[in-house]
Design an enzyme around this catalytic site. Structure first.
Site, PDB file in Angstrom:
ATOM      1  N   LYS A 101       0.842  -1.200   0.000  1.00  0.00           N
ATOM      2  CA  LYS A 101       0.000   0.000   0.000  1.00  0.00           C
ATOM      3  C   LYS A 101       0.878   1.252   0.000  1.00  0.00           C
ATOM      4  O   LYS A 101       0.686   2.163  -0.776  1.00  0.00           O
ATOM      5  CB  LYS A 101      -0.920  -0.032   1.225  1.00  0.00           C
ATOM      6  N   GLU A 115      10.502  -4.665   4.730  1.00  0.00           N
ATOM      7  CA  GLU A 115      10.640  -6.064   4.305  1.00  0.00           C
ATOM      8  C   GLU A 115      10.314  -6.217   2.819  1.00  0.00           C
ATOM      9  O   GLU A 115      11.002  -6.909   2.069  1.00  0.00           O
ATOM     10  CB  GLU A 115       9.690  -6.980   5.095  1.00  0.00           C
ATOM     11  N   GLY A 160      -5.072  -1.826   5.023  1.00  0.00           N
ATOM     12  CA  GLY A 160      -4.220  -2.943   4.597  1.00  0.00           C
ATOM     13  C   GLY A 160      -4.884  -4.294   4.809  1.00  0.00           C
ATOM     14  O   GLY A 160      -4.973  -5.120   3.889  1.00  0.00           O
ATOM     15  N   ARG A 161      -5.379  -4.532   6.028  1.00  0.00           N
ATOM     16  CA  ARG A 161      -5.953  -5.862   6.326  1.00  0.00           C
ATOM     17  C   ARG A 161      -7.342  -6.051   5.728  1.00  0.00           C
ATOM     18  O   ARG A 161      -7.957  -7.093   5.911  1.00  0.00           O
ATOM     19  CB  ARG A 161      -5.959  -6.097   7.841  1.00  0.00           C
ATOM     20  N   GLU A 205      -5.263  -6.904  14.933  1.00  0.00           N
ATOM     21  CA  GLU A 205      -4.744  -5.602  14.529  1.00  0.00           C
ATOM     22  C   GLU A 205      -5.874  -4.553  14.586  1.00  0.00           C
ATOM     23  O   GLU A 205      -5.629  -3.376  14.838  1.00  0.00           O
ATOM     24  CB  GLU A 205      -4.172  -5.684  13.108  1.00  0.00           C
ATOM     25  N   HIS A 217      -5.509 -33.335  18.027  1.00  0.00           N
ATOM     26  CA  HIS A 217      -4.379 -34.130  18.527  1.00  0.00           C
ATOM     27  C   HIS A 217      -3.291 -33.231  19.094  1.00  0.00           C
ATOM     28  O   HIS A 217      -2.161 -33.669  19.277  1.00  0.00           O
ATOM     29  CB  HIS A 217      -3.830 -35.005  17.390  1.00  0.00           C
ATOM     30  N   LYS A 225       7.464  -0.465  12.529  1.00  0.00           N
ATOM     31  CA  LYS A 225       8.141  -0.187  11.260  1.00  0.00           C
ATOM     32  C   LYS A 225       9.354   0.725  11.449  1.00  0.00           C
ATOM     33  O   LYS A 225      10.259   0.718  10.638  1.00  0.00           O
ATOM     34  CB  LYS A 225       7.167   0.429  10.255  1.00  0.00           C
TER      35      LYS A 225
HETATM   36  C1  G6Q Z   1      -2.687  -3.726   7.841  1.00  0.00           C
HETATM   37  C2  G6Q Z   1      -1.460  -3.181   8.383  1.00  0.00           C
HETATM   38  C3  G6Q Z   1      -0.203  -3.893   7.940  1.00  0.00           C
HETATM   39  C4  G6Q Z   1       0.202  -3.599   6.508  1.00  0.00           C
HETATM   40  C5  G6Q Z   1       1.623  -4.072   6.283  1.00  0.00           C
HETATM   41  C6  G6Q Z   1       2.111  -3.825   4.878  1.00  0.00           C
HETATM   42  O1  G6Q Z   1      -3.796  -3.277   8.067  1.00  0.00           O
HETATM   43  O2  G6Q Z   1      -1.390  -1.833   8.152  1.00  0.00           O
HETATM   44  O3  G6Q Z   1      -0.305  -5.285   8.105  1.00  0.00           O
HETATM   45  O4  G6Q Z   1      -0.670  -4.197   5.606  1.00  0.00           O
HETATM   46  O5  G6Q Z   1       2.464  -3.446   7.204  1.00  0.00           O
HETATM   47  O6  G6Q Z   1       2.030  -2.467   4.535  1.00  0.00           O
HETATM   48  P1  G6Q Z   1       2.199  -2.014   3.051  1.00  0.00           P
HETATM   49  O7  G6Q Z   1       1.095  -2.612   2.249  1.00  0.00           O
HETATM   50  O8  G6Q Z   1       2.141  -0.522   3.078  1.00  0.00           O
HETATM   51  O9  G6Q Z   1       3.527  -2.527   2.579  1.00  0.00           O
END
Ligand code: G6Q
Length: 553
Positions: free
Chosen positions: A206, A212, A267-268, A353, A384, A512
């Site tokens: 996003k 990462e 994002g989520r 989150e 199990h 982050k």
């Molecule tokens: C989701 C969070 C988080 C995010 C990641 C990746 O709601 O904000 O999980 O999706 O940190 O972020 P980017 O899509 O900006 O790389």
């Protein structure tokens, strides 16, 4: 400031809890043969059985009062109409617009966003059709056989759970991989499975700044260019999904291959946007749209159905009943479907989150429990492993069991065994085993009085452990879309009742930036002493190993 725990609906539930906390579900079922009919709801082919919960009709009524008191319907309408309900980030929350298949206008800042949404869907269809048909080729004319999504968190978990759950719908000969971890192992092991000429990388972020993802994206690009020896080939093998189109272009991605989404998509909550590109590629756009249809059906249900029959609302209120009145610390998700193995991990992010918050919408610290710890495992595997604690542990763990009535792989007796195990568990959790029943069982096994006396205490099960069962015909894209949207709205309703903002994630943002300083500390061999002694000690251990080859073995 209003103290939620002192409001009429909350205090009524508190006194009601004292009256009903010792009732046993075994007796409630015995007294009411219609309990299942009274405590179940459905949408399309999805049936939610919530009769195995520690509730009476009065509990249900009081929980509904709580939802009304919190203004759940008013907040739902605010969300659907594009109001800025994510107040700490100043954003609308409109994942429902991404799957608004009826195409009614959805306004953000006076602009209908549906034309933009539809344009990106058309872009995704065009691109995924071309890749899947073989019209889109790698730089040397090879067909694309592998898709690697590089993203993390919301830019990884959603498309991953859908691709893994929907394997039966995938195109033969096409593989989808997901690389997220900063640990190079994730990328390196994935790259061992593919050839550069037939691989398409999707850089999904996003922000297009996440450490990462950028690290993995640059390493993947280097791997690719080193192997094919041609920078120009990048445009046939790298595409991007981002709200930050400029940064994606700077990375070297052809602007025509940047798929856009917008800051009103969290994002989520983004798998329904262009972040779903790996889904469209792997399953085909028709299946991606079926997923959107399923989610839209649940959106309409959430919008139109009275609270008493509204599946996300019911699930949310039951969760609050256990979380806040029984002090349950966690909630388990048990999909009896191997395809849904990643569902607990996906819901972990969605729920924890969103509702892992201590400060309410007015900026005050809450004095009640908010989001539960979400965990789980596919059935029958979990039986199990950790089910012992569910049956006889000291902690209450409400749970959701999900199961299809038909298997995608109808092989011999497998599904019958799977299905019977699922129902046997929820039944045993509810009923428990009485002292007299355990004694009778042991006698029937030929055990003597003394032998029975020795172990009887261990063979008794309290029961009265609550669970919801979500059953559906078959795990199709449409059904999966509805189930995922159902959980999104459940989380939303809980956030409204707890009076928190479910749509920010300052803890993630904090994470982050945290690593920056330590990363610098690791660059040279000199020991550090400016952190706490634990952090210093761990950094200096790594330096001792890393900078002296004699310590590498
Ligand atoms: C989701 C969070 C988080 C995010 C990641 C990746 O709601 O904000 O999980 O999706 O940190 O972020 P980017 O899509 O900006 O790389």
């Amino acid at each position: 400031m209003i103290d939620l725990t002192q409001t009429p609906a909350w205090t009524a539930l508190k006194s009601h809890y004292d009256e009903v906390k010792d009732l046993h579900m075994r007796d409630m079922f015995a007294e009411d043969e219609q309990r299942f009919e009274g405590f179940s709801a459905h949408l399309g082919d999805i049936l939610l059985d919530y009769s195995k919960n520690r509730i009476t009709e009065e509990t249900f009524r009081l929980l509904m009062d709580l939802a009304r008191q919190a203004g759940v319907e008013r907040w739902r309408d605010k969300m659907y109409s594009g109001e800025v309900i994510n107040s700490t980030e100043g954003r609308s929350v409109l994942h429902v617009a991404l799957r608004n298949r009826s195409n009614t206008p959805v306004m953000v800042d006076g602009e209908d966003v549906m034309p933009k949404v539809n344009a990106v869907l058309a872009h995704m269809r065009d691109f995924s059709d071309r890749v899947r048909s073989g019209e889109w080729r790698g730089y040397n004319g090879e067909r694309i056989k592998s898709i690697i999504n590089i993203g993390i968190g919301g830019s990884d978990l959603g498309p991953k759970v859908v691709c893994e759950s929907m394997k039966p719908y995938a195109q033969r000969g096409l593989k989808a991989y997901f690389v997220s971890n900063a640990d190079a192992t994730h990328l390196v092991e994935t790259l061992k499975m593919v050839e550069p000429e037939s691989t398409l990388f999707i850089i999904s972020s996003k922000s297009f700044t996440t450490q990462e993802t950028m690290l993995n994206a640059h390493s993947a690009r280097k791997w690719f260019v080193d192997l094919v020896g041609n920078e120009k080939a990048i445009s046939s093998h790298f595409v991007a999904v981002s709200t930050n189109v400029e940064a994606a272009k700077k990375f070297g991605i052809d602007p025509a291959n940047v798929f856009e989404f917008w800051d009103w998509v969290g994002g989520r909550y983004s798998l329904w946007s262009a972040i779903g590109l790996p889904i469209a590629l792997y399953l085909g756009m028709d299946h991606f749209e079926a997923l959107l249809e399923g989610a839209h059906q649940m959106d309409r249900h959430f919008y139109e159905t009275p609270l008493e029959k509204n599946m996300p609302v019911i699930l949310a209120l039951l969760g609050i009943w256990y979380n806040n009145f029984f002090d349950a610390q966690s909630h388990a998700i048990m999909p009896y479907s191997q395809y849904l193995e990643r569902l607990p991990a996906y819901l972990q992010q969605l729920d924890m989150e969103s509702n892992g918050k201590t400060i309410d919408r007015t900026g005050n610290r809450v004095n009640y429990l908010t989001g539960p710890i979400i965990w789980g495992e596919s059935g029958t595997n979990g039986q199990h492993a950790f089910f012992q604690l569910l049956h006889q542990g000291t902690k209450p763990v409400p749970s959701d069991f999900l199961i299809p009535a038909l298997s995608q792989n109808p092989l011999g007796m497998h599904h019958r065994v799977l299905f019977s195990n699922c129902l046997a568990q929820t039944r045993a959790l509810m009923l428990g085993k009485k002292y007299t029943e355990a004694v009778a069982e042991m006698k029937a096994q030929g055990m003597g009085h003394e032998q029975i006396e020795d172990v009887i205490a261990h063979k008794v099960f309290d029961g009265n452990k609550p669970s919801n069962t979500i059953i559906f015909k078959k795990l199709s894209p449409r059904t999966l879309g509805s189930i995922l949207a159902m959980y999104e709205h459940k989380v939303f309703v809980q956030g409204i009742i707890w009076n928190i903002n479910s749509f920010d994630q300052w803890g993630v943002e904090y994470g982050k930036v945290l690593a920056g300083q330590i990363q610098e500390d690791l660059a040279d061999p000199v020991d550090v002493s400016h952190h706490d002694s634990s952090t210093n000690g761990l950094i200096n251990y790594r330096k001792w190993v890393y900078f002296d080859p004699l310590n590498h073995e």
